[in-house]
Design an enzyme around this catalytic site. Structure first.
Site, short mmCIF file in Angstrom:
data_model
loop_
_atom_site.label_atom_id
_atom_site.label_comp_id
_atom_site.label_asym_id
_atom_site.label_seq_id
_atom_site.Cartn_x
_atom_site.Cartn_y
_atom_site.Cartn_z
N GLY A 266 0.91 -1.36 0.10
CA GLY A 266 -0.21 -0.34 -0.26
C GLY A 266 0.62 1.15 0.36
N CYS B 127 8.60 4.13 0.23
CA CYS B 127 7.61 4.66 1.05
C CYS B 127 7.27 5.24 2.58
CB CYS B 127 6.23 3.49 1.47
SG CYS B 127 5.72 3.44 -0.71
#
Length: 469
Positions: A216, A249
């Site tokens: 994600g 991320c």
């Protein structure tokens, strides 16, 4: 509109799959010692300093993003994955629970389609390969078009490692000329997909009809309370934010500082190389970093802060290492800086009480980044516990440089990986660090045990015997 798969691409995919299946079959009966030796060869061939440095730098040159000087340091990830693999049995009996009469046997999953992001074309293949080979799988790497050459060359290195220990080189193959239709087709015909990359490919992996592990989006938010060691927190924040120019991320995106130490913390960040933007400069940055559809602009992704500032239309001193913008009270879809930045820039917030900090954290993750990660600099266990209970994240680092710790570190117990699951929060099937255990099937063998049956009084407690209308 995406084009259709060509007949040549279809034939190529099936040829690669057949070769991969044949290669995996050749090591299906290998012993643990043979598999461990294979993993060691792959890790050394790919992760020795000279080879990895050359290909890590080549990946930056080929893609045009990232830190050419800093990316070679990621070779430690290959070492850590090898350490974890050598400590984990992957063939035959891998777990026994005598009290419950259970024995677990490991089996390969088959052929893995591994999507390689342009941010790590040198690191992701061997990190996956060391684990996959030990689990007796074969891998077909589908690179990002911007870094296809680097991925191909690293795969060739790994194939040489296979030959060195008598393993079939087709345990690893790389698509030479990647395309979206070919990648999607590989995900449909392979047994498992590891989707490390952007949201569109992760979504495609989950809709391929085959099992997939995806990742994600991140939006790492770091809480710093008044018990923190300010200098250490500032140093770690700089290390995390500037690693590969913030391409990961996990890089610190939002810094949430207790008001009583806010000025000192900002000063410490400036001492570490931070540049605090004015309101006018912040407005220029927002216009430059996001297009009219709200998408990040390529020239400002994973680059030096001087480049981002230049694109925005202002200049900063050459010694500055990252940008900071004040973003107090500006959280939500309409406030771009409360989202993932993916470059050397962080947003600053402050709070009075820890309740205020938790409200800020909740608001940020309601905007973006649910499931990924957060961090805290605090020496108050209650604050650490409260953040862990509230934050909708899969991993939380305590007093550590976030992007150097989330995926595993020599000084924490997180399993090393290049793929960070974000759980149902992030639309993923797992919220663990994806490792070798996710690349194996298991057979559970259950033998009879003495009856384990509590009485009804024990099971139902105070409700036992009550009349129910």
């Amino acid at each position: 509109m995406a084009r259709d798969l060509t007949e040549d691409e279809r034939n190529q995919a099936h040829d690669m799959l057949a070769r991969a299946r044949a290669a995996a079959a050749q090591i299906e009966d290998w012993s643990q010692e043979q598999l461990d030796r294979l993993s060691q060869a792959i890790a050394w061939y790919a992760g020795n300093e000279a080879t990895f440095t050359r290909l890590a730098e080549q990946g930056v040159d080929e893609s045009g993003i990232g830190d050419r000087a800093g990316r070679p340091a990621k070779r430690f990830k290959i070492q850590m994955v090898l350490r974890d693999v050598l400590r984990t049995p992957s063939t035959g009996i891998v777990e026994k629970d005598s009290a419950r009469g259970l024995v677990k046997y490991a089996k390969p999953v088959g052929v893995i389609a591994s999507l390689i992001p342009m941010t790590n074309p040198a690191m992701t293949p061997p990190v996956t390969g060391v684990s996959s080979a030990n689990a007796r799988n074969a891998v077909i790497f589908s690179p990002h078009p911007r870094t296809a050459q680097t991925t191909f060359e690293m795969t060739e290195v790994m194939r040489a490692a296979c030959r060195a220990v008598g393993a079939p080189e087709d345990l690893f193959q790389a698509v030479r000329h990647p395309s979206i239709p070919l990648t999607q087709y590989l995900m449909q015909i392979c047994d498992l997909t590891l989707a490390t990359g952007g949201k569109p490919m992760v979504q495609a992996a989950y809709s391929s009809g085959k099992p997939a592990y995806g990742v994600g989006a991140g939006n790492s938010s770091i809480v710093i309370d008044e018990t923190a060691d300010i200098d250490i927190a500032a140093q770690n924040t700089r290390i995390s934010k500037t690693s590969d120019f913030g391409s990961g991320c996990s890089a610190d995106g939002n810094i949430i500082i207790q008001r009583s130490i806010y000025d000192k913390m900002v000063a410490a960040l400036e001492a570490e190389g931070g540049y605090l933007c004015s309101a006018e400069e912040k407005a220029l940055l927002e216009k430059a970093m996001w297009d009219e559809k709200g998408n990040r602009t390529f020239p400002t992704i994973a680059c030096k802060p001087q480049q981002t500032a230049d694109v925005a239309g202002f200049t900063i001193p050459e010694d500055r290492k990252f940008l900071m913008v004040k973003n107090q009270g500006q959280i939500g879809p309409e406030h771009k800086f409360s989202k993932e930045k993916l470059t050397t820039l962080m947003a600053l917030y402050h709070f009075e009480t820890f309740d205020d900090a938790l409200e800020t954290v909740a608001a940020i993750y309601n905007t973006g980044g649910k499931g990924h990660s957060c961090g805290i600099y605090s020496h108050i266990d209650e604050n650490i516990d409260r953040l862990a209970r509230l934050a909708p994240v899969s991993r939380m680092m305590v007093r550590q440089p976030q992007s150097k710790a989330n995926a595993g570190s020599w000084t924490n117990g997180m399993p090393m990986t290049s793929s960070l699951g974000c759980g149902v929060w992030g639309g993923n099937i797992t919220n663990e660090n994806v490792t070798m255990k996710h690349m194996m099937n298991y057979t559970w063998v259950a033998r009879p045990i003495p009856e384990d049956r509590p009485s009804e009084e024990e099971l139902f407690g105070e409700f036992y015997g009550q009349e129910v209308a």
